[in-house]
Scaffold this motif. Structure first.
Motif: not given
Length: 79
Positions: A14-20, A7-8
């Motif tokens: 974005v996914a990491r920020r959402l996970a955190e 993935i880009a």
């Protein structure tokens, strides 16, 4: 289910920020983002506005828009 994705970089951030933020795994965050994107795509055609030329048509209302309405709105918006 386990899989490998390419993935880009910006999508990964974005996914990491959402996970955190939500305190979930990265895989769960990616799954949630994919689901929300799919829901938005499905709902998109219903939300598309009809165009006449380059101008969007507003939905029909039981009210006649007068020049007074326009002037009031322009005054409120500072136009």
């Amino acid at each position: 289910m386990r899989t490998t994705l390419s993935i880009a970089q910006d999508a990964l951030l974005v996914a990491r920020r959402l996970a955190e933020r939500d305190r979930i795994s990265l895989g769960d965050a990616v799954s949630e983002l994919v689901r929300s994107g799919a829901r938005a795509r499905i709902a998109e055609p219903a939300q598309k506005q009809k165009l006449r030329g380059r101008f969007a048509l507003l939905p029909a209302r039981d009210e006649v828009i007068t020049i007074e309405h326009v002037r009031e709105l322009m005054e409120r918006e500072g136009i």
